[in-house]
Design an enzyme around this catalytic site. Sequence first.
Site, PDB file in Angstrom:
ATOM      1  N   GLY A  46      43.114  54.657  29.031  1.00 28.40           N
ATOM      2  CA  GLY A  46      43.677  53.369  28.621  1.00 28.40           C
ATOM      3  C   GLY A  46      42.983  51.866  29.140  1.00 28.40           C
ATOM      4  O   GLY A  46      41.694  52.239  29.354  1.00 28.40           O
ATOM      5  N   GLN A  51      40.057  43.868  31.013  1.00 26.94           N
ATOM      6  CA  GLN A  51      39.765  44.868  31.683  1.00 26.94           C
ATOM      7  C   GLN A  51      37.480  44.315  30.538  1.00 26.94           C
ATOM      8  O   GLN A  51      37.254  44.955  31.488  1.00 26.94           O
ATOM      9  CB  GLN A  51      39.990  46.097  31.559  1.00 26.94           C
ATOM     10  CG  GLN A  51      40.917  46.029  32.358  1.00 26.94           C
ATOM     11  CD  GLN A  51      41.467  48.148  32.158  1.00 26.94           C
ATOM     12  OE1 GLN A  51      42.179  47.690  31.553  1.00 26.94           O
ATOM     13  NE2 GLN A  51      40.552  47.990  33.098  1.00 26.94           N
ATOM     14  N   CYS A  94      40.994  53.889  37.341  1.00 33.23           N
ATOM     15  CA  CYS A  94      41.122  52.850  36.455  1.00 33.23           C
ATOM     16  C   CYS A  94      39.559  52.808  36.061  1.00 33.23           C
ATOM     17  O   CYS A  94      39.234  52.581  37.187  1.00 33.23           O
ATOM     18  CB  CYS A  94      41.848  51.678  37.075  1.00 33.23           C
ATOM     19  SG  CYS A  94      41.656  50.688  36.213  1.00 33.23           S
ATOM     20  N   LEU A  95      39.168  51.565  34.842  1.00 35.71           N
ATOM     21  CA  LEU A  95      37.578  51.654  34.465  1.00 35.71           C
ATOM     22  C   LEU A  95      37.912  50.750  35.105  1.00 35.71           C
ATOM     23  O   LEU A  95      35.983  50.300  35.143  1.00 35.71           O
ATOM     24  CB  LEU A  95      38.337  51.328  33.708  1.00 35.71           C
ATOM     25  CG  LEU A  95      38.041  52.677  32.506  1.00 35.71           C
ATOM     26  CD1 LEU A  95      38.239  52.355  31.188  1.00 35.71           C
ATOM     27  CD2 LEU A  95      36.876  54.196  32.560  1.00 35.71           C
ATOM     28  N   HIS A 136      50.483  50.673  33.774  1.00 38.66           N
ATOM     29  CA  HIS A 136      49.464  51.449  34.868  1.00 38.66           C
ATOM     30  C   HIS A 136      48.709  49.653  34.126  1.00 38.66           C
ATOM     31  O   HIS A 136      48.244  48.690  34.287  1.00 38.66           O
ATOM     32  CB  HIS A 136      48.444  52.240  35.204  1.00 38.66           C
ATOM     33  CG  HIS A 136      47.239  51.745  35.000  1.00 38.66           C
ATOM     34  ND1 HIS A 136      46.723  52.912  36.447  1.00 38.66           N
ATOM     35  CD2 HIS A 136      45.891  50.832  34.516  1.00 38.66           C
ATOM     36  CE1 HIS A 136      45.322  52.176  36.398  1.00 38.66           C
ATOM     37  NE2 HIS A 136      44.873  51.749  35.386  1.00 38.66           N
ATOM     38  N   GLU A 137      48.849  50.003  32.545  1.00 30.09           N
ATOM     39  CA  GLU A 137      48.130  49.450  31.707  1.00 30.09           C
ATOM     40  C   GLU A 137      48.720  47.752  31.506  1.00 30.09           C
ATOM     41  O   GLU A 137      47.747  46.572  31.735  1.00 30.09           O
ATOM     42  CB  GLU A 137      47.666  49.396  30.074  1.00 30.09           C
ATOM     43  CG  GLU A 137      46.498  50.985  30.278  1.00 30.09           C
ATOM     44  CD  GLU A 137      45.525  50.603  30.830  1.00 30.09           C
ATOM     45  OE1 GLU A 137      45.093  49.363  31.073  1.00 30.09           O
ATOM     46  OE2 GLU A 137      44.868  51.331  31.054  1.00 30.09           O
ATOM     47  N   HIS A 140      47.984  46.022  34.187  1.00 29.11           N
ATOM     48  CA  HIS A 140      46.550  44.169  34.391  1.00 29.11           C
ATOM     49  C   HIS A 140      46.898  43.504  33.712  1.00 29.11           C
ATOM     50  O   HIS A 140      46.424  42.815  33.776  1.00 29.11           O
ATOM     51  CB  HIS A 140      45.790  45.527  32.954  1.00 29.11           C
ATOM     52  CG  HIS A 140      44.665  46.205  33.499  1.00 29.11           C
ATOM     53  ND1 HIS A 140      43.805  45.993  35.104  1.00 29.11           N
ATOM     54  CD2 HIS A 140      44.829  48.044  33.608  1.00 29.11           C
ATOM     55  CE1 HIS A 140      43.434  47.417  35.349  1.00 29.11           C
ATOM     56  NE2 HIS A 140      43.718  47.803  35.033  1.00 29.11           N
TER      57      HIS A 140
END
Length: 168
Positions: A46, A51, A94-95, A136-137, A140
């Site tokens: 995701g 991000q 997480c990225l 989660h996304e 962000h």
Amino acid sequence: MALREIITVPNPLLKQVSAPVERVDDDLRSLMDDMLETMYDAPGIGLAAIQIGVAKRVIVMDLAREGEEKQPRFFVNPEILWASDDTAPYEEGCLSVPEFYDEVERPARVKLRYLNYQGETVEEDAEGLYAVCIQHEMDHLNGVLFIDHLSRLKREQAVKKVKKARAA
């Protein structure tokens, strides 16, 4: 399509609240295509537009397992309409916080509404990994990282680990 740089903690952009998208057009689809390519390259499941430094309420996701055919999903202006009272723990990563994982407790099921790649309104229920990933996304989009759900000590450890890895 183009690969974009994924920003990492402690970049202040990650704490910014993303703006709603007015319409799904070719420029937005191009952004979503870039996001998808960037997510696959990372690799991740995701990615929120913030991000890659774009403060728009856009998410891409693909929960296909390794070896399965890709199943890209696109979420524009997603909103949670309902969340279950029962919660489930899930180990998240997480990225934007590379190489750090910890357990986060979230509602086990959610009902969401969003615009898809074509700009059509979709309402659906999510559970399991899908529910975890969309929450989660969506965090962000509101300037919240998964480490914000952890203790201050664990948050500080995560940021320190990312800074150290970047300096190496």
